[in-house]
Design a protein around this motif. Structure first.
Motif, PDB file in Angstrom:
ATOM      1  N   UNK A 149      -6.651  59.553  59.781  1.00 35.72           N
ATOM      2  CA  UNK A 149      -6.233  58.723  60.444  1.00 35.72           C
ATOM      3  C   UNK A 149      -5.119  57.723  59.848  1.00 35.72           C
ATOM      4  N   UNK A 150      -5.352  57.563  58.561  1.00 28.65           N
ATOM      5  CA  UNK A 150      -4.251  56.887  57.752  1.00 28.65           C
ATOM      6  C   UNK A 150      -2.910  57.823  57.830  1.00 28.65           C
ATOM      7  N   UNK A 151      -3.119  59.247  57.671  1.00 25.61           N
ATOM      8  CA  UNK A 151      -1.956  59.886  57.871  1.00 25.61           C
ATOM      9  C   UNK A 151      -1.184  59.751  59.125  1.00 25.61           C
ATOM     10  N   UNK A 152      -1.984  59.818  60.099  1.00 23.35           N
ATOM     11  CA  UNK A 152      -1.522  59.639  61.415  1.00 23.35           C
ATOM     12  C   UNK A 152      -0.758  58.317  61.578  1.00 23.35           C
ATOM     13  N   UNK A 153      -1.390  57.187  61.085  1.00 21.93           N
ATOM     14  CA  UNK A 153      -0.689  56.061  61.329  1.00 21.93           C
ATOM     15  C   UNK A 153       0.582  55.917  60.351  1.00 21.93           C
ATOM     16  N   UNK A 154       0.775  56.734  59.254  1.00 21.78           N
ATOM     17  CA  UNK A 154       1.918  56.467  58.755  1.00 21.78           C
ATOM     18  C   UNK A 154       2.988  57.580  59.248  1.00 21.78           C
ATOM     19  N   UNK A 155       2.504  58.692  59.798  1.00 21.14           N
ATOM     20  CA  UNK A 155       3.342  59.744  60.248  1.00 21.14           C
ATOM     21  C   UNK A 155       4.033  59.022  61.599  1.00 21.14           C
ATOM     22  N   UNK A 156       3.259  58.290  62.391  1.00 22.68           N
ATOM     23  CA  UNK A 156       3.734  57.578  63.361  1.00 22.68           C
ATOM     24  C   UNK A 156       4.763  56.598  62.948  1.00 22.68           C
ATOM     25  N   UNK A 157       4.361  55.793  62.037  1.00 22.63           N
ATOM     26  CA  UNK A 157       5.157  54.711  61.505  1.00 22.63           C
ATOM     27  C   UNK A 157       6.801  55.500  61.133  1.00 22.63           C
ATOM     28  N   UNK A 158       6.504  56.602  60.346  1.00 23.19           N
ATOM     29  CA  UNK A 158       8.104  56.993  60.015  1.00 23.19           C
ATOM     30  C   UNK A 158       8.634  57.876  60.953  1.00 23.19           C
ATOM     31  N   UNK A 159       8.133  57.948  62.230  1.00 20.08           N
ATOM     32  CA  UNK A 159       8.492  58.918  63.363  1.00 20.08           C
ATOM     33  C   UNK A 159       8.548  60.333  63.059  1.00 20.08           C
ATOM     34  N   UNK A 160       7.684  60.549  62.397  1.00 21.09           N
ATOM     35  CA  UNK A 160       7.245  62.146  62.116  1.00 21.09           C
ATOM     36  C   UNK A 160       6.515  62.722  63.178  1.00 21.09           C
ATOM     37  N   UNK A 161       7.129  63.760  63.966  1.00 24.07           N
ATOM     38  CA  UNK A 161       6.348  64.329  65.053  1.00 24.07           C
ATOM     39  C   UNK A 161       5.571  65.528  64.704  1.00 24.07           C
ATOM     40  N   UNK A 162       4.303  64.895  64.233  1.00 17.49           N
ATOM     41  CA  UNK A 162       3.207  65.782  63.622  1.00 17.49           C
ATOM     42  C   UNK A 162       2.805  66.767  64.799  1.00 17.49           C
ATOM     43  N   UNK A 163       2.790  66.319  66.063  1.00 14.59           N
ATOM     44  CA  UNK A 163       2.284  67.034  67.144  1.00 14.59           C
ATOM     45  C   UNK A 163       3.149  68.265  67.369  1.00 14.59           C
ATOM     46  N   UNK A 164       4.374  68.383  67.137  1.00 21.40           N
ATOM     47  CA  UNK A 164       5.299  69.218  67.106  1.00 21.40           C
ATOM     48  C   UNK A 164       4.971  70.254  65.722  1.00 21.40           C
ATOM     49  N   UNK A 165       5.051  69.765  64.626  1.00 21.56           N
ATOM     50  CA  UNK A 165       5.002  70.421  63.551  1.00 21.56           C
ATOM     51  C   UNK A 165       3.389  71.146  63.499  1.00 21.56           C
ATOM     52  N   UNK A 166       2.368  70.604  63.849  1.00 23.75           N
ATOM     53  CA  UNK A 166       1.234  71.269  63.764  1.00 23.75           C
ATOM     54  C   UNK A 166       0.708  71.847  65.541  1.00 23.75           C
ATOM     55  N   UNK A 167       1.788  71.924  66.337  1.00 23.98           N
ATOM     56  CA  UNK A 167       1.585  72.645  67.491  1.00 23.98           C
ATOM     57  C   UNK A 167       0.504  72.046  68.228  1.00 23.98           C
ATOM     58  N   UNK A 168       0.291  70.763  68.273  1.00 24.93           N
ATOM     59  CA  UNK A 168      -0.700  70.112  68.990  1.00 24.93           C
ATOM     60  C   UNK A 168      -0.417  69.663  70.469  1.00 24.93           C
ATOM     61  N   UNK A 169      -1.220  69.611  71.240  1.00 25.76           N
ATOM     62  CA  UNK A 169      -0.952  69.277  72.476  1.00 25.76           C
ATOM     63  C   UNK A 169      -0.802  67.842  72.672  1.00 25.76           C
ATOM     64  N   UNK A 170       0.404  67.213  73.043  1.00 24.11           N
ATOM     65  CA  UNK A 170       0.497  65.705  72.954  1.00 24.11           C
ATOM     66  C   UNK A 170      -0.521  65.008  73.881  1.00 24.11           C
ATOM     67  N   UNK A 171      -0.964  65.558  74.925  1.00 21.02           N
ATOM     68  CA  UNK A 171      -1.725  65.097  75.964  1.00 21.02           C
ATOM     69  C   UNK A 171      -3.172  65.014  75.198  1.00 21.02           C
ATOM     70  N   UNK A 172      -3.605  65.702  74.421  1.00 20.03           N
ATOM     71  CA  UNK A 172      -4.820  65.795  73.948  1.00 20.03           C
ATOM     72  C   UNK A 172      -5.011  65.650  72.477  1.00 20.03           C
TER      73      UNK A 172
END
Length: 404
Positions: free
Chosen positions: A124-147
């Motif tokens: 969760x801390x990683x997700x928070x930092x990735x969002x703060x630095x505008x890293x598109x982790x959904x695209x990197x990990x191929x996650x569905x943005x809606x889920x």
């Protein structure tokens, strides 16, 4: 503008916007189509539906209930942990002259669940930092943005997990102090494990089912590494497992996850919670064999992922990367064997294999994976393109990585 100037300018403003070149230009429309077609071809395997999920995701409305329950379960965890600390102090289970069965068997099993919840919190801390630095982790990990999980969701899962674990620890300690049969009391960790497994595989669309099934699919891909195409999220998770083995080797006397997983596996396979022959999971044959298996498996899975990537991409760098994990397997085996057969021969093997594996891994991490230590870079000893503006973060990572 409407509120400041007290003028009804919204309709006039919208008319101007609709007539603007940006809205009416065919070049802009063609540019958007080109971007969508390129993304579909190179990143979505010609699946336009998948492309639209990434380029035009439907923004979900975030609920404040998630934040509320994070705070609620955090408070419950703090309260229950305080109760557990008081009960443990009153019962004296951690005193030197107390019964060792709890500290050596039951406590490590609960520690596995606690450390798993800690991993969820760190994610969760990683997700928070990735969002703060505008890293598109959904695209990197191929996650569905809606889920995909948001950082609040990860915190909610972690706090719920930890609250359940501490509640089970309190119940176990109370029943133990009340004189209940050890055969029934020591089955509580097994019941807790069954509950978590049931929640993980629950087919109903509750408790983040897409995330749970995605996690199961990732674990399946890791276990069967040579037979499935390796995705970014697969070797990211496999790297997390290998980092736990490093904890097992270098910090064996602390509380690493893999060491307690070894004790937990032995606890259930050997039936120690029924027979109460706790020495089986300290010095027995099953325990010794599990030490090798749990130490080798994450490195083996990661090596097989590298082999599969070499087979798919024909890139010799993947074979070199596989050598890094093979050297780590040899070092881990030598270290565990030396702990049981302390002689000069094994000591020499431990020193040689450990130094070689450490240098190999540090070089690969710094130079190949991170692209650091580049003397020709415009950023001193770093790479040219940096995501974080503060360069000291990269230098601290270089210095702290060998100690970690």
């Amino acid at each position: 503008m409407k509120n400041v100037s007290n003028q009804q300018a919204s309709s006039s403003y919208l008319k101007v916007v609709k007539r603007s070149h940006f809205i009416s230009s065919d070049k802009v429309v063609r540019l958007m189509d080109d971007v969508e077609s390129i993304f579909t071809k190179h990143f979505a395997n010609n699946d336009r539906k998948k492309t639209m999920k990434f380029l035009r995701p439907q923004r979900q409305r975030e609920s404040h209930m998630v934040t509320f329950f994070v705070g609620l379960f955090t408070g419950c965890f703090v309260s229950l942990f305080s109760v557990y600390a008081i009960l443990a102090h009153l019962s004296g289970i951690f005193r030197p002259n107390s019964e060792r069965s709890y500290v050596e068997t039951v406590y490590p099993i609960f520690s596995v669940f606690a450390l798993l919840s800690l991993h969820l919190f760190m994610y969760g801390c990683n997700l928070f930092l990735w969002k703060g630095t505008r890293i598109n982790y959904n695209f990197i990990f191929e996650f569905q943005p809606s889920t995909s999980l948001k950082y609040r969701d990860a915190f909610l899962i972690g706090t719920t997990f930890m609250t359940s674990v501490v509640a089970a620890m309190v119940i176990h300690l109370l029943l133990r102090a009340s004189g209940f049969s050890p055969n029934h009391v020591d089955a509580i960790p097994g019941i807790l494990l069954l509950i978590f497994i049931f929640v993980l595989i629950c087919p109903f669309d509750i408790f983040y089912r897409p995330t749970r099934y995605c996690f199961i699919r990732i674990i399946r891909n890791i276990v069967c590494s040579p037979f499935y195409k390796v995705l970014m999220v697969d070797f990211f998770m496999a790297d997390q497992l290998t980092s736990q083995v490093i904890s097992l080797i270098s910090l064996y006397n602390l509380i690493p996850l893999m060491r307690h997983m070894e004790s937990t596996t032995c606890y259930f396979l050997a039936g120690s919670f029924k027979t109460h022959r706790y020495e089986t999971c300290n010095s027995g044959r099953l325990y010794r064999e599990l030490a090798y298996v749990i130490s080798f498996l994450p490195y083996y899975w990661r090596a097989m992922q590298c082999a599969r990537r070499w087979f798919d991409e024909s890139d010799p760098n993947h074979l070199a990367n596989m050598g890094k994990y093979v050297s780590a397997m040899v070092a881990a085996g030598a270290r565990i064997t030396y702990a049981r057969q302390e002689n000069n021969l094994w000591l020499g093997l431990v020193l040689v294999t450990s130094v070689f594996a450490t240098v190999y891994q540090l070089y690969w991490d710094f130079v190949k994976d991170w692209g650091l230590l580049n003397s020709k870079s415009k950023n001193l000893w770093l790479r040219d393109d940096l995501i974080l503006k503060n360069k000291s973060v990269y230098y601290m990572s270089i210095v702290s990585s060998p100690s970690i």
